[in-house]
Design an enzyme around this catalytic site. Structure first.
Site, PDB file in Angstrom:
ATOM      1  N   ASP A 277      -5.042  68.808 -66.431  1.00 23.15           N
ATOM      2  CA  ASP A 277      -4.766  69.761 -67.504  1.00 23.15           C
ATOM      3  C   ASP A 277      -4.330  69.056 -68.792  1.00 23.15           C
ATOM      4  OD1 ASP A 277      -5.172  71.553 -65.448  1.00 23.15           O
ATOM      5  OD2 ASP A 277      -3.304  72.652 -65.748  1.00 23.15           O
TER       6      ASP A 277
ATOM      7  N   HIS B 276      -2.161  65.826 -64.811  1.00 17.73           N
ATOM      8  CA  HIS B 276      -2.257  65.931 -66.273  1.00 17.73           C
ATOM      9  C   HIS B 276      -2.794  64.633 -66.862  1.00 17.73           C
ATOM     10  CE1 HIS B 276       0.502  69.159 -65.230  1.00 17.73           C
ATOM     11  NE2 HIS B 276       0.186  69.721 -66.373  1.00 17.73           N
TER      12      HIS B 276
END
Ligand SMILES: [Zn+2]
Length: 241
Positions: free
Chosen positions: A51, A202
């Site tokens: 993400d 991430h």
């Protein structure tokens, strides 16, 4: 979501009716506010999901690692960053990875108006489709936060909402060993329960391009070295839709 927010959601869930709502809005696997995609039923499958990108160095190095192992992953991108780095986004897609919508500016959607929610989702779809020339089918709400109107808006825009069942906790600066430990523990837990693993990591950070995420890249490399020879299959979330 931070660990404090996760803990808060859990405490509220245990104690009050309002907690029930916090659970439904924040707990990654809650289906109470509408169906969300979490993972498939084959315990030998892993979806690596990243993400908050695109993010220059970290994303570029991650693409090299994934290519070296011939594995495809899922990237939930922030529209504002896509606009700043269209070439990098096109190289993610060209390498065969799945790209999803992570809103334009990464707000807590559970607290936004319906109009703002639509603007965030439709805006990110538009910038991704302009950049890639292909429709976007998947969406992950920032922080995993949602309420019925978020999921309804996503559906109206042709998006399947995607959560996760393993948290790497890599949005804080923690070493690769710790990220690896968080993920391997989660995979072992999922395999015991007979379900696939959807790993939240991430390669970027919502505060801006340039967040330090190289420990995540290193942890990814070690995950692939560990699980690929063991016969685990790396998939994208589209394989479970
Ligand atoms: Zn995010």
């Amino acid at each position: 979501m931070t660990s404090i927010q996760l803990a808060t959601a859990a405490v509220l869930t245990a104690s009050t009716a309002a907690g029930g709502l916090a659970y439904a809005a924040l707990w990654p696997q809650s289906q109470l506010f509408g169906r969300v995609l979490v993972a498939g039923s084959n315990p030998n499958e892993i979806a690596l999901t990243y993400d908050d990108g695109p993010n220059d160095d970290a994303t570029e190095r991650l693409l090299e690692v994934l290519a070296r192992h011939e594995v495809h992953a899922t990237f939930f991108l922030i529209g504002g960053f896509v606009r700043q780095r269209p070439a990098l986004v096109r190289s993610i897609a060209a390498a065969g990875h799945l790209i999803g919508n992570h809103t334009m500016t990464h707000p807590w959607l559970s607290w936004q108006s319906s109009a703002r929610i639509r603007e965030e989702l439709a805006g990110c779809n538009a910038v991704l489709e302009d950049t890639l020339g292909a429709p976007v089918r998947f969406f992950r709400p920032p922080h995993g936060a949602r309420r019925p109107v978020v999921l309804r808006t996503a559906r109206e825009l042709g998006l399947t909402a995607v959560q996760w069942n393993i948290t790497a906790f890599d949005w804080n600066p923690i070493p690769a060993e710790k990220i690896l430990a968080n993920v391997t523990q989660g995979i072992a837990h999922n395999r015991k329960r007979g379900r696939a693993s959807n790993v939240l990591m991430h390669d970027g950070g919502h505060l801006g391009i340039g967040q330090p995420r190289l420990p995540t890249v290193e942890a990814t490399s070690r995950l692939l070295q560990q699980y690929k020879p063991a016969g685990m299959r790396f998939v994208t979330v589209a394989d479970w839709a």
